[in-house]
Design a protein around this motif. Structure first.
Motif, PDB file in Angstrom:
ATOM      1  N   THR A   1       0.569  -1.414   0.327  1.00  0.00           N
ATOM      2  CA  THR A   1      -0.064   0.275  -0.037  1.00  0.00           C
ATOM      3  C   THR A   1       0.780   1.495  -0.242  1.00  0.00           C
ATOM      4  N   PRO A   2       0.257   2.264  -0.661  1.00  0.00           N
ATOM      5  CA  PRO A   2       1.700   3.842  -0.638  1.00  0.00           C
ATOM      6  C   PRO A   2       1.452   4.269   0.963  1.00  0.00           C
ATOM      7  N   GLY A   3       2.310   4.444   1.518  1.00  0.00           N
ATOM      8  CA  GLY A   3       3.339   4.743   2.614  1.00  0.00           C
ATOM      9  C   GLY A   3       2.967   4.326   3.998  1.00  0.00           C
ATOM     10  N   SER A   4       3.276   3.997   4.815  1.00  0.00           N
ATOM     11  CA  SER A   4       3.904   3.192   6.318  1.00  0.00           C
ATOM     12  C   SER A   4       1.884   2.481   6.488  1.00  0.00           C
ATOM     13  N   THR A   5       2.382   0.877   6.201  1.00  0.00           N
ATOM     14  CA  THR A   5       1.041   0.369   6.082  1.00  0.00           C
ATOM     15  C   THR A   5       1.110   0.189   7.322  1.00  0.00           C
ATOM     16  N   PRO A   6      -0.308   0.168   8.152  1.00  0.00           N
ATOM     17  CA  PRO A   6      -0.639  -0.346   9.825  1.00  0.00           C
ATOM     18  C   PRO A   6      -0.556  -1.486   9.520  1.00  0.00           C
ATOM     19  N   VAL A   7      -0.150  -2.050   9.828  1.00  0.00           N
ATOM     20  CA  VAL A   7       0.661  -3.408   9.442  1.00  0.00           C
ATOM     21  C   VAL A   7       0.321  -4.288  10.130  1.00  0.00           C
ATOM     22  N   SER A   8       0.238  -4.410  11.684  1.00  0.00           N
ATOM     23  CA  SER A   8      -0.259  -4.818  13.146  1.00  0.00           C
ATOM     24  C   SER A   8      -2.236  -5.118  12.784  1.00  0.00           C
ATOM     25  N   LEU A   9      -3.115  -4.289  12.146  1.00  0.00           N
ATOM     26  CA  LEU A   9      -4.520  -3.809  12.002  1.00  0.00           C
ATOM     27  C   LEU A   9      -4.803  -4.906  10.396  1.00  0.00           C
ATOM     28  N   VAL A  10      -4.241  -5.271  10.054  1.00  0.00           N
ATOM     29  CA  VAL A  10      -4.043  -5.574   9.010  1.00  0.00           C
ATOM     30  C   VAL A  10      -3.816  -6.993   8.674  1.00  0.00           C
ATOM     31  N   VAL A  11      -2.850  -7.798   9.678  1.00  0.00           N
ATOM     32  CA  VAL A  11      -2.551  -9.215   9.965  1.00  0.00           C
ATOM     33  C   VAL A  11      -3.740  -9.314  11.283  1.00  0.00           C
ATOM     34  N   SER A  12      -4.150  -8.769  11.600  1.00  0.00           N
ATOM     35  CA  SER A  12      -5.427  -8.814  12.771  1.00  0.00           C
ATOM     36  C   SER A  12      -6.729  -8.870  12.138  1.00  0.00           C
ATOM     37  N   VAL A  13      -6.536  -8.284  10.633  1.00  0.00           N
ATOM     38  CA  VAL A  13      -7.907  -8.629   9.749  1.00  0.00           C
ATOM     39  C   VAL A  13      -8.221  -9.955   8.848  1.00  0.00           C
ATOM     40  N   ASN A  14      -6.094 -10.263   8.646  1.00  0.00           N
ATOM     41  CA  ASN A  14      -6.282 -11.245   8.328  1.00  0.00           C
ATOM     42  C   ASN A  14      -6.661 -13.171   8.896  1.00  0.00           C
ATOM     43  N   GLU A  15      -6.168 -12.167  10.508  1.00  0.00           N
ATOM     44  CA  GLU A  15      -6.301 -13.621  11.417  1.00  0.00           C
ATOM     45  C   GLU A  15      -8.574 -13.774  11.998  1.00  0.00           C
ATOM     46  N   ALA A  16      -8.934 -12.429  12.109  1.00  0.00           N
ATOM     47  CA  ALA A  16     -10.301 -12.106  12.182  1.00  0.00           C
ATOM     48  C   ALA A  16     -10.838 -13.172  10.239  1.00  0.00           C
ATOM     49  N   LEU A  17     -10.252 -12.794   9.556  1.00  0.00           N
ATOM     50  CA  LEU A  17     -11.018 -13.292   8.323  1.00  0.00           C
ATOM     51  C   LEU A  17     -10.840 -15.008   8.327  1.00  0.00           C
ATOM     52  N   GLU A  18      -9.388 -14.877   8.992  1.00  0.00           N
ATOM     53  CA  GLU A  18      -9.466 -16.920   8.968  1.00  0.00           C
ATOM     54  C   GLU A  18     -10.729 -17.645   9.706  1.00  0.00           C
ATOM     55  N   MET A  19     -10.859 -16.946  11.162  1.00  0.00           N
ATOM     56  CA  MET A  19     -11.896 -17.517  11.527  1.00  0.00           C
ATOM     57  C   MET A  19     -12.819 -16.931  10.940  1.00  0.00           C
ATOM     58  N   LEU A  20     -13.583 -15.972   9.890  1.00  0.00           N
ATOM     59  CA  LEU A  20     -14.729 -16.297   9.172  1.00  0.00           C
ATOM     60  C   LEU A  20     -15.108 -17.184   8.692  1.00  0.00           C
ATOM     61  N   PHE A  21     -13.975 -17.448   7.491  1.00  0.00           N
ATOM     62  CA  PHE A  21     -14.378 -18.611   6.807  1.00  0.00           C
ATOM     63  C   PHE A  21     -13.883 -20.218   7.403  1.00  0.00           C
ATOM     64  N   GLU A  22     -12.597 -19.870   8.514  1.00  0.00           N
ATOM     65  CA  GLU A  22     -13.335 -21.426   9.591  1.00  0.00           C
ATOM     66  C   GLU A  22     -14.621 -21.390   9.089  1.00  0.00           C
ATOM     67  N   GLU A  23     -15.774 -20.400   9.929  1.00  0.00           N
ATOM     68  CA  GLU A  23     -16.979 -21.074  10.260  1.00  0.00           C
ATOM     69  C   GLU A  23     -17.315 -21.727   8.872  1.00  0.00           C
ATOM     70  N   GLY A  24     -17.424 -21.054   8.282  1.00  0.00           N
ATOM     71  CA  GLY A  24     -18.069 -20.691   6.736  1.00  0.00           C
ATOM     72  C   GLY A  24     -19.253 -19.560   6.905  1.00  0.00           C
ATOM     73  N   LEU A  25     -18.061 -18.584   5.897  1.00  0.00           N
ATOM     74  CA  LEU A  25     -19.727 -17.557   5.696  1.00  0.00           C
ATOM     75  C   LEU A  25     -21.374 -18.287   6.284  1.00  0.00           C
ATOM     76  N   PRO A  26     -22.349 -19.025   4.838  1.00  0.00           N
ATOM     77  CA  PRO A  26     -22.834 -18.981   5.295  1.00  0.00           C
ATOM     78  C   PRO A  26     -23.433 -19.271   6.247  1.00  0.00           C
ATOM     79  N   ASN A  27     -22.911 -19.984   7.408  1.00  0.00           N
ATOM     80  CA  ASN A  27     -22.857 -20.160   8.598  1.00  0.00           C
ATOM     81  C   ASN A  27     -22.915 -19.325   9.901  1.00  0.00           C
ATOM     82  N   VAL A  28     -22.027 -18.447   9.578  1.00  0.00           N
ATOM     83  CA  VAL A  28     -21.933 -17.117   9.613  1.00  0.00           C
ATOM     84  C   VAL A  28     -22.918 -15.619   9.927  1.00  0.00           C
TER      85      VAL A  28
END
Length: 394
Positions: A240-267
């Motif tokens: 991304t342009p500029g200094s990326t808020p890496v820790s937030l991106v890594v956090s979103v990545n983990e949250a997305l893993e949780m959502l997809f493990e559950e399965g979006l229809p189930n969520v």
């Protein structure tokens, strides 16, 4: 000795309580945003976000909260002086219009009364009468009114008139299904702190080819949230342009893993059923849902009228101080008459049980209900019925 304050559990429509998994991910040792390690993480985030948005086209990571992404979308897709039609049937619909005015756009507000029934016929008529209108803004799920707007119907009308449709799905994405392509949405905006179950600080904009054609025409997109620059950095470097808020991106990545493990229809099913169960419980206690009447109610927040003679601030204060539960105040005209229960993110039957039990105890102490139990009984009945009729397993 001073009593130690309890860290409250958040039952607000954002920010939400964060999973230990997500918190741990954000606390990992820092990695640099210009490294192959981060490129892989960002690519995974973007590809999963496309599935949440319901698109195969571009998703842009924006280094700001949702408001910054809203402003970015307006500045990148319209030029100063151009006209937009803003659907304002809630606080955040009005906020979208306010942002548009700050971007030097000419704004026509429609459905300016929060509880005014929204009819797609009036949108159709407004676009037909005024060819100068270049686009329409709308909130998918406005948390001030706890009402869902019919994006698919609006999308059909806006596309038929060859205008642009910009949708704020900040309080719905990740908890409710969103079909950007099918609903003919040209730009959709979300942020990290609600259905994405992550601390506040970054946002995402999905944009289709019609949206990009508008970007090419816009004359003053600005510097910080420049869509063409964000797209170029991602396509060429997976950065991304500029200094990326890496820790937030890594956090979103983990949250997305949780959502997809559950399965979006189930969520989505989980949020739908728990919202129904909470509404059923609230009504069983003798409380009134707002808005009154027939509306399509939110799956992420419930707006409740405070009992006669009881200030909603008292209920909220008792919930926080006695039980460590934070529920949200009403907004605008509802501030002194209602409170809001947020039920998105990590919400499970356990959390639903907790918030309903606390609310019922408070109402019992205040003399509003004669005997606790009706709310919990309704919650249990609703969950058991849904378990019998669907794949949902409490």
């Amino acid at each position: 000795m001073k009593k130690k304050a309890i860290d409250p559990i958040l039952f607000t429509p954002g920010p939400v309580s964060i999973s230990p998994r997500v918190l741990a991910a954000g606390n990992r040792p820092m990695i640099h945003h210009r490294t192959p390690e981060f490129h892989v993480i960002l690519e995974n985030v973007i590809e999963k976000m496309k599935q949440l948005f319901g698109t195969t086209e571009d998703v842009l990571l924006v280094h700001s909260t949702g408001r910054g992404a809203m402003e970015g979308a307006l500045r990148n897709m319209f030029s100063p002086g151009e006209k937009v039609l803003c659907i304002c049937n809630g606080k955040f619909g009005h906020m979208f219009a306010d942002v548009a005015e700050a971007c030097d756009l000419e704004v026509q507000r429609i459905f300016t009364e929060w509880l005014a029934p929204m009819t797609t016929e009036q949108i159709d008529e407004a676009l037909q009468q005024d060819p100068a209108i270049k686009g329409v803004t709308v909130i998918h799920n406005d948390t001030s009114t706890a009402v869902i707007n019919p994006i698919a119907e609006i999308g059909n009308i806006v596309r038929r008139h060859a205008r642009l449709l910009l949708v704020d799905c900040i309080s719905s994405l990740g908890a409710m299904e969103f079909k950007m392509a099918d609903w003919q949405v040209d730009a959709a905006i979300t942020a990290s702190q609600k259905g994405l179950m992550t601390p506040t600080g970054i946002s995402f904009v999905a944009i289709n080819q019609r949206g990009w054609a508008a970007v090419e025409r816009a004359t003053k997109p600005g510097y910080y949230v420049n869509f063409k620059n964000i797209k170029k950095f991602y396509e060429e470097k997976h950065e991304t342009p500029g200094s990326t808020p890496v820790s937030l991106v890594v956090s979103v990545n983990e949250a997305l893993e949780m959502l997809f493990e559950e399965g979006l229809p189930n969520v989505y099913l989980r949020h739908e059923i728990l919202s129904q169960a909470i509404r059923s419980s609230v009504q069983a206690m003798g409380l009134t849902l707002l808005p009154e009447g027939k509306v399509v109610r939110s799956r992420t927040v419930t707006l409740v009228k405070s009992p006669e003679g009881v200030k909603p601030s008292l209920i909220r204060e008792m919930a926080k101080e006695k039980f460590g539960i934070l529920i949200a105040s009403g907004l605008g005209n509802f501030k002194e008459s209602a409170f809001r229960i947020g039920h998105l993110g990590m919400m499970t039957p356990r959390e639903a049980l907790l918030v309903i039990a606390v609310l019922e105890l408070i109402l019992f102490e205040l003399g509003v209900v004669e005997k606790p139990g009706s709310g919990l009984e309704a919650l249990h009945a609703c969950l058991k019925e849904k378990e019998r009729k669907t794949s949902f397993k409490p």
